[in-house]
Design an enzyme around this catalytic site. Structure first.
Site, short mmCIF file in Angstrom:
data_model
loop_
_atom_site.label_atom_id
_atom_site.label_comp_id
_atom_site.label_asym_id
_atom_site.label_seq_id
_atom_site.Cartn_x
_atom_site.Cartn_y
_atom_site.Cartn_z
N GLY A 241 -11.02 -2.10 -0.53
CA GLY A 241 -9.94 -1.76 -1.47
C GLY A 241 -10.25 -0.47 -2.21
O GLY A 241 -10.43 0.59 -1.61
N VAL B 143 0.83 -1.22 0.00
CA VAL B 143 0.00 0.00 0.00
C VAL B 143 0.86 1.27 0.00
O VAL B 143 0.65 2.17 -0.82
CB VAL B 143 -0.97 0.00 1.21
N GLU C 267 -11.03 5.55 3.88
CA GLU C 267 -11.68 4.86 2.76
C GLU C 267 -11.02 3.52 2.45
O GLU C 267 -11.67 2.54 2.10
CB GLU C 267 -11.63 5.79 1.53
N GLY D 82 -4.87 -5.00 -3.19
CA GLY D 82 -3.78 -4.82 -4.17
C GLY D 82 -3.27 -3.40 -4.16
O GLY D 82 -3.91 -2.49 -3.62
N VAL E 185 -11.82 -0.35 3.98
CA VAL E 185 -12.87 -1.29 3.55
C VAL E 185 -13.01 -1.29 2.04
O VAL E 185 -13.13 -0.24 1.41
CB VAL E 185 -14.26 -0.91 4.15
N LYS F 81 -13.60 -4.96 9.00
CA LYS F 81 -14.21 -4.11 7.97
C LYS F 81 -15.71 -3.94 8.24
O LYS F 81 -16.26 -2.85 8.07
CB LYS F 81 -13.98 -4.73 6.59
N GLU G 117 -2.35 -10.50 3.73
CA GLU G 117 -1.41 -9.91 4.69
C GLU G 117 -0.22 -10.86 4.81
O GLU G 117 -0.33 -12.06 4.53
CB GLU G 117 -2.08 -9.76 6.05
N ASP H 288 -10.31 -10.21 9.31
CA ASP H 288 -10.18 -9.01 8.46
C ASP H 288 -11.58 -8.53 8.04
O ASP H 288 -11.90 -7.34 8.12
CB ASP H 288 -9.32 -9.36 7.23
N1 NDP Z 1 -2.41 -5.14 0.69
C1 NDP Z 1 -3.64 -4.68 0.44
O1 NDP Z 1 -4.23 -4.95 -0.61
C2 NDP Z 1 -4.34 -3.85 1.44
C3 NDP Z 1 -3.81 -3.61 2.69
N2 NDP Z 1 -4.49 -2.81 3.59
C4 NDP Z 1 -3.91 -2.52 4.89
O2 NDP Z 1 -2.83 -1.59 4.69
C5 NDP Z 1 -1.80 -1.82 5.64
C6 NDP Z 1 -0.49 -2.12 4.90
O3 NDP Z 1 -0.66 -3.30 4.15
P1 NDP Z 1 0.46 -3.81 3.12
O4 NDP Z 1 1.05 -2.66 2.42
O5 NDP Z 1 -0.17 -4.88 2.35
O6 NDP Z 1 1.52 -4.44 4.15
P2 NDP Z 1 3.02 -4.85 3.85
O7 NDP Z 1 3.31 -5.97 4.77
O8 NDP Z 1 3.24 -5.03 2.40
O9 NDP Z 1 3.84 -3.56 4.29
C7 NDP Z 1 3.93 -3.14 5.61
C8 NDP Z 1 4.93 -2.00 5.69
O10 NDP Z 1 4.93 -1.53 7.03
C9 NDP Z 1 6.28 -1.40 7.47
N3 NDP Z 1 6.32 -1.61 8.92
C10 NDP Z 1 5.90 -2.68 9.62
N4 NDP Z 1 6.06 -2.47 10.93
C11 NDP Z 1 6.58 -1.23 11.06
C12 NDP Z 1 6.98 -0.42 12.14
N5 NDP Z 1 6.86 -0.85 13.40
N6 NDP Z 1 7.48 0.81 11.90
C13 NDP Z 1 7.61 1.24 10.64
N7 NDP Z 1 7.26 0.54 9.56
C14 NDP Z 1 6.75 -0.68 9.77
C15 NDP Z 1 7.06 -2.46 6.72
O11 NDP Z 1 8.40 -2.06 6.69
P3 NDP Z 1 9.56 -2.86 5.91
O12 NDP Z 1 9.28 -2.59 4.45
O13 NDP Z 1 10.80 -2.23 6.38
O14 NDP Z 1 9.40 -4.30 6.28
C16 NDP Z 1 6.37 -2.40 5.35
O15 NDP Z 1 6.95 -1.41 4.55
C17 NDP Z 1 -2.28 -2.99 6.52
O16 NDP Z 1 -2.88 -2.49 7.67
C18 NDP Z 1 -3.30 -3.69 5.62
O17 NDP Z 1 -4.26 -4.38 6.36
C19 NDP Z 1 -5.69 -2.22 3.27
C20 NDP Z 1 -6.24 -2.41 2.05
C21 NDP Z 1 -5.64 -3.28 1.05
N1 LIG Z 2 -5.81 -8.61 2.97
C1 LIG Z 2 -6.91 -7.77 2.61
C2 LIG Z 2 -6.39 -6.56 1.92
C3 LIG Z 2 -7.39 -5.50 1.78
O1 LIG Z 2 -8.02 -5.04 2.73
C4 LIG Z 2 -7.86 -8.51 1.68
O2 LIG Z 2 -7.45 -9.55 1.15
O3 LIG Z 2 -8.99 -8.07 1.52
#
Ligand code: NDP
Ligand SMILES: N[C@@H](CC=O)C(=O)O
Length: 413
Positions: free
Chosen positions: A133, A14, A128, A301, A131, A204, A189, A200
């Site tokens: 995406g 994200v 936004e 995504g 929930v 939501k 995740e 999850d």
């Molecule tokens: N993936 C998706 O499609 C969606 C995800 N979300 C939500 O968005 C959020 C992010 O998801 P996503 O991008 O997939 O997760 P990722 O696991 O891909 O990325 C998580 C990021 O957070 C960083 N991080 C973790 N812990 C810490 C910390 N303590 N301090 C600073 N940085 C930290 C990681 O750092 P590093 O890179 O150094 O490991 C990484 O860059 C989550 O809450 C998820 O539920 C919501 C909608 C859709």
């Molecule tokens: N892991 C979540 C990401 C978006 O919220 C999902 O699969 O729906």
């Protein structure tokens, strides 16, 4: 021209999507906001990872460094889990920044406190992306709810679960292989427990419920079931019956209470969720004036989620904080308590000679797998008595062929 300085917390699927989209849509953002949007800092955990980030951006694993920047207007949070994210966002608000989060677990748990704090500090909160995406469900509900009274919100809200169920059915993939692909695509995740065990979708649902009804069901009363019980064999049986498994989260206003459930159910071709496949999400809102509306789109995504965050960015910058933070509906829905009709269920692992006067047997559709007709309370009792019985609701009815009605079960009292 003035500049809006943004910090992005987290640079995974994200965070990186948001960073890239701010660059790729810089002109549009400037045109709409009348100022240039600049990423000033990115917070990460692992300093050793290579990142495609411009050299002028502060990259740090120390959040305090970000808070000390001379100008900081908005913080986008894209990290996983309740902490340290809640603390980070509280600090951002106290520093006078608008905040945007994609983190549904944190927001379901602490959204209320953040919204209250943001009101105090006269900043706005965007959520936004928590929930659906890329589906603009939060804004749609806000628009809809000025006069309409919502009676039910129901949706496929976990992209990973829907993706796995689709892969298992269409490509005969194993659960494990489909989950691995969902992780590689950035849908699941890193720890996929919340995705496949229903938590999850539960988070939501709680966020949606707060907007739709101004309140949430009692968390302890919500049954939460994921998709781990669904085998390839059950998917095949369902397919032969013209049914598909969908993982659905639902909240309804019944009398003065909001009830919720999160579970896999079966739907037939006529149901709007039947054709919602892969990582798509769909959310159906039933309200008193407009009736039923369904929104569908990519539920997870990189870029679908970045889209939700970027639209939020414009929204929080343009709205007054109190307007942006108003997550309560203008009306409490007044739905009358209706008698729940008999429902159809697919039950698996049921012994053939089980008889119960409250249950009508409709079809045998596989080994120890039956379609039955019963009220929810009776089926729940049956489930409790017959561990490990698997029970799935067929939510839009069932047309029996009666071809396979088992003799020993044909008693319908
Ligand atoms: N993936 C998706 O499609 C969606 C995800 N979300 C939500 O968005 C959020 C992010 O998801 P996503 O991008 O997939 O997760 P990722 O696991 O891909 O990325 C998580 C990021 O957070 C960083 N991080 C973790 N812990 C810490 C910390 N303590 N301090 C600073 N940085 C930290 C990681 O750092 P590093 O890179 O150094 O490991 C990484 O860059 C989550 O809450 C998820 O539920 C919501 C909608 C859709
Ligand atoms: N892991 C979540 C990401 C978006 O919220 C999902 O699969 O729906």
């Amino acid at each position: 021209m003035s500049v809006l300085k943004v910090a992005i917390l987290g640079f995974g699927t994200v965070g990186e999507g948001v960073y890239t989209t701010i660059q790729s849509h810089a002109e549009e953002l400037t045109a709409v906001l009348g100022k240039k949007v600049e990423v000033a800092a990115v917070l990460i955990k692992n300093k050793q990872k290579e990142r495609n980030i411009r050299s002028e951006v502060l990259i740090t694993s120390d959040y305090e460094e970000i808070l000390q920047l001379p100008q900081l207007d908005l913080v986008v949070e894209a990290i996983v889990g309740k902490e340290p994210t809640f603390t980070f966002l509280q600090k951002a608000i106290k520093r006078g920044c608008h905040i945007i989060t994609a983190n549904k677990e944190m927001f379901a748990n602490h959204g209320k406190e953040l919204l209250k704090l943001a009101d105090e500090y006269k900043v706005a909160v965007g959520f936004e992306a928590t929930v659906g995406g890329g589906i603009p469900i939060i804004q749609t509900l806000r628009q809809l709810l000025k006069i309409n009274r919502v009676q039910q919100v129901q949706g496929i809200v976990n992209g990973t679960s829907n993706f796995i169920l689709t892969e298992m059915r269409e490509k005969q993939q194993s659960f494990a292989a489909a989950l691995k692909l969902a992780q590689e695509n950035g849908y699941a995740e890193a720890d996929p427990t919340n995705d496949v065990e229903g938590f999850d979708a539960f988070y939501k649902l709680m966020i949606l419920s707060r907007i739709a009804f101004g309140e949430e069901p009692n968390w302890n009363d919500v049954e939460i079931e994921g998709i781990t019980s669904i085998t390839s064999e059950l998917i095949e049986i369902a397919e032969k019956l013209g049914l598909r498994f969908k993982h659905i989260a639902s909240a309804s206003k019944i009398g003065s209470q909001v009830k919720g459930s999160v579970s896999p159910v079966l739907v037939s071709k006529s149901h709007p969720f039947y054709h919602v496949e892969g990582v798509e999400n769909a959310i159906n809102v039933h309200s008193d004036i407009v009736g039923r509306i369904t929104l569908q789109g990519p539920g997870a995504g990189m870029f679908p989620t970045a889209s939700a965050v970027i639209e939020d960015l414009v929204y929080v910058c343009q709205s007054r904080s109190s307007e942006a933070n108003n997550s309560q509906t203008s009306q409490a829905a007044s739905g009358q308590k209706k008698k729940r009709p008999n429902e159809f269920w697919l039950v698996h692992n049921l012994q053939k000679n089980y008889l119960n006067p409250l249950i009508s047997w409709i079809d045998q559709v596989g080994e120890e797998t039956f379609i039955i007709n019963a009220d929810k309370k009776d089926i729940l009792q049956l489930a409790n008595q017959n561990n490990p019985l698997l029970v799935y609701s067929i939510i839009d009815g069932y047309q029996s062929t009666n071809l396979n009605k088992p003799e020993s079960l044909s008693v319908s009292l």
